[in-house]
Design an enzyme around this catalytic site. Structure first.
Site, PDB file in Angstrom:
ATOM      1  N   ASP A   1      34.080  46.110  40.289  1.00 11.13           N
ATOM      2  CA  ASP A   1      33.052  45.914  41.308  1.00 11.13           C
ATOM      3  C   ASP A   1      31.779  46.596  40.790  1.00 11.13           C
ATOM      4  OD1 ASP A   1      33.478  48.621  41.701  1.00 11.13           O
ATOM      5  OD2 ASP A   1      34.009  48.466  43.824  1.00 11.13           O
ATOM      6  N   HIS A   2      30.778  46.715  41.637  1.00 11.04           N
ATOM      7  CA  HIS A   2      29.515  47.323  41.220  1.00 11.04           C
ATOM      8  C   HIS A   2      29.699  48.764  40.754  1.00 11.04           C
ATOM      9  CE1 HIS A   2      30.329  48.113  45.407  1.00 11.04           C
ATOM     10  NE2 HIS A   2      29.542  49.170  45.358  1.00 11.04           N
TER      11      HIS A   2
ATOM     12  N   CYS B   1      36.813  50.291  39.422  1.00  9.64           N
ATOM     13  CA  CYS B   1      35.993  50.380  40.627  1.00  9.64           C
ATOM     14  C   CYS B   1      35.602  51.848  40.764  1.00  9.64           C
ATOM     15  CB  CYS B   1      36.706  49.817  41.856  1.00  9.64           C
ATOM     16  SG  CYS B   1      38.123  50.736  42.476  1.00  9.64           S
ATOM     17  N   GLY B   2      35.173  52.289  41.927  1.00 14.10           N
ATOM     18  CA  GLY B   2      34.733  53.671  42.061  1.00 14.10           C
ATOM     19  C   GLY B   2      35.871  54.656  41.823  1.00 14.10           C
ATOM     20  N   THR B   3      36.994  54.410  42.495  1.00 11.37           N
ATOM     21  CA  THR B   3      38.164  55.285  42.352  1.00 11.37           C
ATOM     22  C   THR B   3      39.259  54.673  41.485  1.00 11.37           C
ATOM     23  OG1 THR B   3      39.171  54.266  44.289  1.00 11.37           O
ATOM     24  CG2 THR B   3      37.845  56.257  44.672  1.00 11.37           C
ATOM     25  N   GLY B   4      39.236  53.364  41.316  1.00  8.55           N
ATOM     26  CA  GLY B   4      40.325  52.641  40.657  1.00  8.55           C
ATOM     27  C   GLY B   4      41.407  52.240  41.652  1.00  8.55           C
TER      28      GLY B   4
ATOM     29  N   GLY C   1      41.213  50.890  45.075  1.00  4.49           N
ATOM     30  CA  GLY C   1      41.113  49.609  45.795  1.00  4.49           C
ATOM     31  C   GLY C   1      41.387  48.427  44.886  1.00  4.49           C
TER      32      GLY C   1
ATOM     33  N   HIS D   1      57.338  53.185  30.289  1.00  6.31           N
ATOM     34  CA  HIS D   1      58.402  53.129  31.300  1.00  6.31           C
ATOM     35  C   HIS D   1      58.242  52.000  32.316  1.00  6.31           C
ATOM     36  CE1 HIS D   1      59.734  57.620  30.736  1.00  6.31           C
ATOM     37  NE2 HIS D   1      59.676  56.942  29.607  1.00  6.31           N
ATOM     38  N   ASN D   2      57.011  51.689  32.694  1.00  3.20           N
ATOM     39  CA  ASN D   2      56.786  50.697  33.774  1.00  3.20           C
ATOM     40  C   ASN D   2      56.351  49.344  33.261  1.00  3.20           C
ATOM     41  OD1 ASN D   2      54.943  53.417  35.066  1.00  3.20           O
ATOM     42  ND2 ASN D   2      57.050  52.996  35.639  1.00  3.20           N
TER      43      ASN D   2
ATOM     44  N   ARG E   1      34.048  56.756  39.049  1.00  2.90           N
ATOM     45  CA  ARG E   1      33.576  57.980  39.691  1.00  2.90           C
ATOM     46  C   ARG E   1      34.606  59.100  39.533  1.00  2.90           C
ATOM     47  NH1 ARG E   1      31.671  54.608  45.049  1.00  2.90           N
ATOM     48  NH2 ARG E   1      29.764  53.737  44.158  1.00  2.90           N
TER      49      ARG E   1
ATOM     50  N   ARG F   1      66.669  51.492  29.242  1.00  2.00           N
ATOM     51  CA  ARG F   1      67.033  51.894  30.612  1.00  2.00           C
ATOM     52  C   ARG F   1      65.936  51.586  31.622  1.00  2.00           C
ATOM     53  NH1 ARG F   1      64.768  56.576  28.518  1.00  2.00           N
ATOM     54  NH2 ARG F   1      63.779  58.007  30.001  1.00  2.00           N
ATOM     55  N   HIS F   2      64.728  51.396  31.136  1.00  2.00           N
ATOM     56  CA  HIS F   2      63.620  51.137  32.054  1.00  2.00           C
ATOM     57  C   HIS F   2      63.585  49.700  32.557  1.00  2.00           C
ATOM     58  CE1 HIS F   2      62.261  55.096  31.100  1.00  2.00           C
ATOM     59  NE2 HIS F   2      62.242  54.789  29.813  1.00  2.00           N
TER      60      HIS F   2
ATOM     61  N   ARG G   1      64.843  49.076  36.029  1.00  2.00           N
ATOM     62  CA  ARG G   1      63.950  49.599  37.079  1.00  2.00           C
ATOM     63  C   ARG G   1      62.735  48.703  37.267  1.00  2.00           C
ATOM     64  NH1 ARG G   1      65.018  55.440  34.283  1.00  2.00           N
ATOM     65  NH2 ARG G   1      67.140  55.633  35.045  1.00  2.00           N
TER      66      ARG G   1
HETATM   67  C1  RB5 Z   1      32.743  51.127  46.463  1.00  2.00           C
HETATM   68  O1  RB5 Z   1      31.852  51.979  47.076  1.00  2.00           O
HETATM   69  C2  RB5 Z   1      34.120  51.780  46.409  1.00  2.00           C
HETATM   70  O2  RB5 Z   1      34.652  51.879  47.680  1.00  2.00           O
HETATM   71  C3  RB5 Z   1      35.042  51.024  45.496  1.00  2.00           C
HETATM   72  O3  RB5 Z   1      34.476  50.935  44.233  1.00  2.00           O
HETATM   73  C4  RB5 Z   1      36.411  51.624  45.256  1.00  2.00           C
HETATM   74  O4  RB5 Z   1      36.307  52.976  44.947  1.00  2.00           O
HETATM   75  C5  RB5 Z   1      37.443  51.351  46.276  1.00  2.00           C
HETATM   76  O5  RB5 Z   1      38.618  51.692  46.122  1.00  2.00           O
END
Ligand code: RB5
Length: 151
Positions: free
Chosen positions: A7-8, A64-67, A69, A97-98, A108, A131-132, A135
């Site tokens: 995303d942005h 994304c910002g946190t990875g 979503g 493993h996965n 971020r 073994r993986h 699973r």
């Molecule tokens: C966008 O502001 C933010 O919510 C998105 O990039 C992400 O972090 C969501 O999980």
């Protein structure tokens, strides 16, 4: 072929990953977003995840910002095992493993150098199998609607 999407908020890190892939001699397809205009991560997650699930791309990297979503959205596509990672150990182990076929990172959360290191580990580490496999099969069984609760 590596599928990329962001995303942005994830766009700056995705651009760095593109440079990394170029230096590794790996081809990639960018499923967007392409501008810094605010957008919805699920749209881009689904595009890249479908490319991986169909076999058009072998692996995918999402930002994304946190990875979080974008990984949640990717994991709703059948056949996807997307790991949201912010350290090198997890990047290695989610391949070993996965058998994760997609990686998600937060621009971020991780810096550019760490993000590139995580991506390189993800792309160069082989699945161990053995073994993986049982699973991983169970994860996919849940996706297929099987009931594991009586095991
Ligand atoms: C966008 O502001 C933010 O919510 C998105 O990039 C992400 O972090 C969501 O999980």
């Amino acid at each position: 072929m590596i599928a990329l999407a962001s995303d942005h908020a994830g766009l700056p890190l995705k651009k760095e990953i593109m440079t990394l892939l170029g230096s590794m001699g790996l081809e990639y397809k960018d499923y967007g977003t392409y501008t810094s205009a605010s957008c919805d991560y699920a749209v881009y997650a689904q595009r890249a995840a479908k490319a991986v699930a169909s076999g058009e791309c072998e692996r995918g990297i999402l930002c994304c910002g946190t990875g979080i979503g974008i990984s949640m959205a990717a994991n709703k596509v059948k056949g996807i095992r997307c790991a949201c990672v912010s350290d090198c150990y997890s990047a290695k182990l989610t391949r070993m493993h996965n058998d994760a076929n997609m990686l998600a990172m937060g621009s971020r959360v991780v810096g550019v150098d760490l993000g590139k290191m995580i991506a390189e580990i993800f792309l160069t580490t082989a699945y161990e199998g053995g073994r993986h496999q049982h699973r991983v099969d169970q994860i996919m069984a849940i996706e297929a609607g099987e009931d594991l609760t009586n095991l």
